[in-house]
Design a protein around this motif. Structure first.
Motif, short mmCIF file in Angstrom:
data_model
loop_
_atom_site.label_atom_id
_atom_site.label_comp_id
_atom_site.label_asym_id
_atom_site.label_seq_id
_atom_site.Cartn_x
_atom_site.Cartn_y
_atom_site.Cartn_z
N LEU A 187 0.81 -1.21 0.00
CA LEU A 187 0.00 0.00 0.00
C LEU A 187 0.85 1.27 0.00
O LEU A 187 1.78 1.39 0.80
CB LEU A 187 -0.90 0.03 1.23
CG LEU A 187 -2.16 -0.82 1.22
CD1 LEU A 187 -2.89 -0.66 2.55
CD2 LEU A 187 -3.07 -0.41 0.07
N PRO A 188 0.51 2.23 -0.85
CA PRO A 188 1.05 3.58 -0.69
C PRO A 188 0.28 4.30 0.42
O PRO A 188 -0.77 3.82 0.85
CB PRO A 188 0.79 4.22 -2.05
CG PRO A 188 -0.44 3.54 -2.54
CD PRO A 188 -0.37 2.13 -2.02
N PRO A 189 0.75 5.45 0.88
CA PRO A 189 -0.02 6.18 1.91
C PRO A 189 -1.26 6.81 1.31
O PRO A 189 -1.37 6.99 0.08
CB PRO A 189 0.97 7.26 2.37
CG PRO A 189 1.88 7.45 1.20
CD PRO A 189 2.02 6.10 0.56
N PRO A 190 -2.25 7.14 2.15
CA PRO A 190 -3.42 7.87 1.64
C PRO A 190 -3.00 9.24 1.10
O PRO A 190 -1.91 9.75 1.39
CB PRO A 190 -4.30 8.01 2.89
CG PRO A 190 -3.79 7.02 3.87
CD PRO A 190 -2.34 6.86 3.59
N ALA A 191 -3.90 9.83 0.35
CA ALA A 191 -3.67 11.19 -0.14
C ALA A 191 -3.91 12.20 0.98
O ALA A 191 -4.60 11.90 1.96
CB ALA A 191 -4.61 11.48 -1.31
N ASP A 192 -3.34 13.39 0.84
CA ASP A 192 -3.68 14.46 1.77
C ASP A 192 -5.18 14.74 1.68
O ASP A 192 -5.80 14.58 0.63
CB ASP A 192 -2.91 15.73 1.42
CG ASP A 192 -1.43 15.64 1.80
OD1 ASP A 192 -1.03 14.59 2.33
OD2 ASP A 192 -0.71 16.61 1.55
N VAL A 193 -5.76 15.16 2.79
CA VAL A 193 -7.21 15.33 2.84
C VAL A 193 -7.71 16.44 1.92
O VAL A 193 -8.89 16.43 1.53
CB VAL A 193 -7.68 15.60 4.28
CG1 VAL A 193 -7.39 14.39 5.17
CG2 VAL A 193 -7.06 16.86 4.85
N ASP A 194 -6.83 17.39 1.56
CA ASP A 194 -7.26 18.50 0.69
C ASP A 194 -6.70 18.38 -0.71
O ASP A 194 -6.67 19.35 -1.47
CB ASP A 194 -6.84 19.83 1.31
CG ASP A 194 -5.32 19.93 1.54
OD1 ASP A 194 -4.61 18.94 1.24
OD2 ASP A 194 -4.87 20.97 2.03
N ALA A 195 -6.30 17.16 -1.09
CA ALA A 195 -5.64 16.97 -2.39
C ALA A 195 -6.62 16.93 -3.55
O ALA A 195 -6.19 17.04 -4.71
CB ALA A 195 -4.82 15.68 -2.36
N HIS A 196 -7.92 16.80 -3.29
CA HIS A 196 -8.88 16.63 -4.38
C HIS A 196 -10.08 17.54 -4.15
O HIS A 196 -11.19 17.08 -3.82
CB HIS A 196 -9.32 15.17 -4.47
CG HIS A 196 -8.20 14.23 -4.78
ND1 HIS A 196 -7.45 13.63 -3.80
CD2 HIS A 196 -7.68 13.81 -5.97
CE1 HIS A 196 -6.53 12.86 -4.36
NE2 HIS A 196 -6.65 12.96 -5.69
N PRO A 197 -9.89 18.85 -4.34
CA PRO A 197 -11.01 19.80 -4.11
C PRO A 197 -12.19 19.57 -5.02
O PRO A 197 -13.31 19.97 -4.70
CB PRO A 197 -10.35 21.16 -4.35
CG PRO A 197 -9.14 20.87 -5.18
CD PRO A 197 -8.65 19.54 -4.74
N ALA A 198 -11.99 18.91 -6.16
CA ALA A 198 -13.10 18.62 -7.07
C ALA A 198 -14.09 17.63 -6.47
O ALA A 198 -15.18 17.44 -7.00
CB ALA A 198 -12.59 18.09 -8.40
N GLY A 199 -13.73 17.00 -5.36
CA GLY A 199 -14.61 16.03 -4.73
C GLY A 199 -15.54 16.60 -3.69
O GLY A 199 -16.18 15.85 -2.96
N ALA A 200 -15.65 17.94 -3.62
CA ALA A 200 -16.49 18.57 -2.60
C ALA A 200 -17.96 18.22 -2.78
O ALA A 200 -18.45 18.07 -3.90
CB ALA A 200 -16.31 20.09 -2.65
N SER A 201 -18.67 18.11 -1.65
CA SER A 201 -20.11 17.85 -1.67
C SER A 201 -20.86 19.16 -1.89
O SER A 201 -20.27 20.25 -1.88
CB SER A 201 -20.53 17.23 -0.34
OG SER A 201 -20.68 18.22 0.67
N PRO A 202 -22.19 19.11 -2.06
CA PRO A 202 -22.96 20.36 -2.23
C PRO A 202 -22.79 21.34 -1.08
O PRO A 202 -22.95 22.54 -1.25
CB PRO A 202 -24.41 19.87 -2.33
CG PRO A 202 -24.31 18.46 -2.81
CD PRO A 202 -23.05 17.92 -2.21
N PHE A 203 -22.45 20.83 0.11
CA PHE A 203 -22.26 21.71 1.28
C PHE A 203 -20.80 22.12 1.47
O PHE A 203 -20.48 22.84 2.41
CB PHE A 203 -22.74 20.98 2.55
CG PHE A 203 -24.20 20.65 2.55
CD1 PHE A 203 -25.16 21.66 2.60
CD2 PHE A 203 -24.63 19.33 2.50
CE1 PHE A 203 -26.51 21.35 2.61
CE2 PHE A 203 -25.98 19.02 2.50
CZ PHE A 203 -26.93 20.03 2.56
N GLY A 204 -19.90 21.61 0.60
CA GLY A 204 -18.50 21.96 0.71
C GLY A 204 -17.71 21.03 1.61
O GLY A 204 -16.60 21.37 2.03
#
Length: 717
Positions: A626-643
């Motif tokens: 396994l590689p490490p997880p991504a940083d939590v803010d690495a994919h801003p395109a994945g935001a929900s309708p509430f952000g």
């Protein structure tokens, strides 16, 4: 039109009928199953000729395979011939381990089985599937992650053995997508069995455990019993596979077990994990004098015995355990002379004691004359099922003398007759007669055959002090009327009652859920809790779990790795996540809160819309390390309708916990980036917002995962 009095010989139900012009048994040694006359042949008219032909076939077959029975004669392996009741036990069963006292509770587990159906002779300790694949821990590593490690597992094994119960460990040939263990399965499982003192190995998905396992065990000086899940695809494997699981016939005429006919000392344990009325199983078992796999906790789904089935197994096992020498006799004769329509019997003679097992396949009680047997002068007879002596009608003279027995058999019930020759020893006869007499005081049909699922309860996550404004790092989620719709993504279980979860508004656990509900406003973490945030919690609170195996396993010297501060914290158990939330004045989200924050009110499939976007989540990884997880803010395109961010495809996230009498399980949301290859049996992904995963819980040491983190919520004023 086929008659209902037609004997047959096979290990699994026939897929079709056999035309009458095909060769008879003995003339087609490679035929996968054997039968006589699918059309007009009566059992009692043809059984003797049928047995003669099959005896010839058996002899010829063993000669062709170069058969040796040396393993069946070995003293350290003969216990398998008495292994009547075998079970597969999920280590997550709450009767087996108590996470609060951190103790294995083997006695509690066994006491329950003895009370409900007379106990077991062996247990398969199952610690792998269905959780394997949530990260890249392989089957061997999961054994090491049991509470107390291998030392703790060894103690549990010894507790079983102290109670006279043999212990199997599993091996899985399909586990080739997780961490490479660096050695063959047979060497790895042999070393594991040696370390914990196990008695046998169960080969999951194997139709015959390969001979390499026997060679590895012999090289290690161990005499292990091997037990494949399926029937043997190669009869040669019969020589070192002392047991198999088997499937029962559901036809009126009980089939004859092929492997038992070939080697009467081979133990077949019937397995029918999803069955709710086990009568067909038990009648096939008793007719062949073989064993049963009393599997009830099926991947965390409770398919418990009914009271009637439990009592039936108790009585059948009592007889077969007492007369195990007769049950493995090479001189057994299926289709003994039964006189009533759809009543069938088999004869098992050994050492001057003969056992006849009888099954009534009718949906009504059958009385009157049942069996006619060859009579020997001075032989004493007992109605073993009722626990009393019985006097037959003796007719004829010399070698033509017969004895005919009259007794009554319950609806879809059982009978057992015992003959003891003059001068023959029959140890334990008085005790077993007294036991069976006590049993017979209450008919089986008086026990309930009703099956009901276990009720589940949602574990209360509590409440927080309400805040009018969202604290820093959190997003305010307005209240609303929400159509909560979700399905459990689990590998097995179909759509049966009792699987997945039971929400508070539902009458039973089920796989698919839909509920229109009003959700109060709340605040939710914009991102999952990071390593840096969890480090601040540890420094401020001094928290450290009592069960700390695998706790923050990726950290070095009590701190996150360099460059990992902004990655989601993992290797934290549900208990660890709750401790953090309480320290922060927060709690873990209810599943529907998590889904509402991710989905909004339009029912979208992903936080960003209805089609997958590669830039919105980490790329899928299919390797073994396994590689490490991504940083939590690495994919801003994945935001929900509430952000809300990083909801899907990075690491799974803890939400709710459900419990029933036997199982604890957590509802996991969001999926991860990991998809181990080589098998569809690995823990399935659930990245869609209308899907969740069910993760069985045992103890923090085993529950923690490299790809499981969390986020928190807070109640709004």
């Amino acid at each position: 039109m086929p008659t209902s009095k037609e004997p047959k010989f096979y290990d699994t139900p026939l897929p079709h009928t056999i035309p009458a012009h095909l060769p008879l048994p003995g003339k087609s040694p490679d035929w996968p199953f054997l039968t006589i006359g699918k059309w007009k042949i009566e059992v009692n008219n043809y059984a003797e000729s049928w047995r003669e032909q099959l005896a010839i076939w058996r002899t010829e077959h063993k000669i062709r395979m170069g058969y040796s029975d040396a393993e069946y004669r070995h003293p350290k392996l003969q216990w398998a011939q008495k292994n009547i009741v075998h079970t597969q036990m999920m280590v997550e069963d709450r009767y087996f381990y108590d996470p609060h006292t951190r103790r294995y509770t083997v006695d509690r587990y066994l006491d329950d089985l003895e009370q409900r159906y007379g106990g077991i002779d062996s247990v398969l300790v199952w610690y792998i599937y269905p959780n394997i694949g949530i990260d890249n821990r392989n089957q061997t590593q999961l054994a090491h992650d049991m509470p107390g490690g291998l030392e703790g597992l060894t103690g549990a094994v010894r507790d079983f053995q102290r109670r006279g119960v043999k212990v199997f460990l599993p091996t899985m040939p399909w586990d080739n997508g997780t961490h490479d263990q660096g050695q063959s399965d047979w060497d790895a499982v042999t070393a594991l069995a040696l370390a914990v003192g196990a008695d046998g190995v169960n080969g999951d998905t194997y139709n015959g455990v390969p001979g390499a396992f026997r060679a590895a065990a012999d090289a290690a000086g161990m005499k292990l019993v091997f037990q494949p899940e399926g029937s043997l695809t190669s009869d040669e494997m019969l020589q070192w596979n002392h047991q198999t699981w088997g499937k029962a016939s559901t036809e009126i005429i009980p089939a004859v077990s092929k492997v038992k006919w070939l080697e009467s000392r081979h133990m077949v344990n019937l397995e029918n994990r999803w069955c709710r009325d086990r009568t067909d199983d038990f009648q096939y078992m008793f007719f062949n004098a073989i064993g049963y796999t009393s599997w009830e906790n099926v991947w965390g789904i409770w398919n418990g015995f009914t009271a009637r089935d439990g009592e039936t197994l108790r009585r059948l096992a009592t007889i077969l355990r007492t007369f195990h020498r007769q049950a493995v006799s090479p001189d057994w004769q299926p289709y003994a002379m039964a006189l009533q329509q759809n009543v069938f019997a088999s004869m098992f003679p050994a050492g001057g004691v003969t056992l006849w097992t009888v099954v009534n396949r009718n949906e009504y009680e059958v009385g009157g004359e049942q069996l006619t047997v060859d009579h020997a002068p001075g032989r004493r007879y007992y109605d073993l099922w009722s626990g009393v002596p019985i006097e037959p009608l003796v007719e004829g003279q010399g070698l033509e003398t017969t004895a005919t027995f009259a007794f009554t058999i319950e609806t879809r019930g059982y009978g057992a007759l015992l003959g003891v020759d003059a001068g023959a020893a029959c140890d334990g006869l008085d005790e077993v007669l007294a036991t069976m007499r006590d049993f017979a005081a209450r008919p089986l049909q008086s026990f309930s055959g009703a099956w009901t699922p276990l009720p589940q309860q949602l574990v209360d996550s509590g409440a927080t002090a309400p805040r009018a404004e969202a604290p820093a790092g959190m997003v305010a989620i307005p209240g609303g009327v929400f159509n909560f719709e979700v399905t459990g993504i689990e590998v097995e279980g179909y759509t049966w009652a009792g699987m997945d979860f039971q929400y508070p508004w539902e009458s039973t656990a089920r796989r698919a859920h839909r509920h229109r509900m009003s959700i109060a406003p709340f605040h939710i973490d914009r991102y999952p809790v990071t390593n840096a945030e969890f480090k601040r919690f540890l420094d401020a609170s001094g928290y450290w779990p009592e069960d700390d195996h695998n706790f923050l396993r990726d950290w070095i010297d009590g701190a996150p790795r360099a460059g990992w501060d902004n990655k989601p914290v993992t290797w934290v158990g549900l208990e660890d996540a709750r401790a953090y939330a309480a320290w922060a004045g927060k709690r873990l989200p209810r599943e529907w809160e998590w889904q509402y924050a991710a989905q909004g009110l339009d029912g979208r499939i992903y936080p960003w819309g209805n089609t997958w976007k590669a830039e919105a989540a980490p790329a899928v990884f299919t390797g073994r390390e396994l590689p490490p997880p991504a940083d939590v803010d690495a994919h801003p395109a994945g935001a929900s309708p509430f952000g809300v961010m990083d909801l899907v495809g990075n690491v799974w996230q803890w939400t709710d916990e459900y419990v029933d009498e036997h199982t604890r399980a957590a509802c996991l949301r969001g999926g991860s980036f990991y998809e181990p290859q080589t098998s569809h049996w690995y823990f399935p992904q659930a990245r869609r917002l209308d899907q969740h995963g069910k993760y069985l819980l045992m103890a923090p040491c085993k529950d923690r995962s490299a790809l499981l983190g969390f986020r928190c919520v807070m109640d709004a004023a």
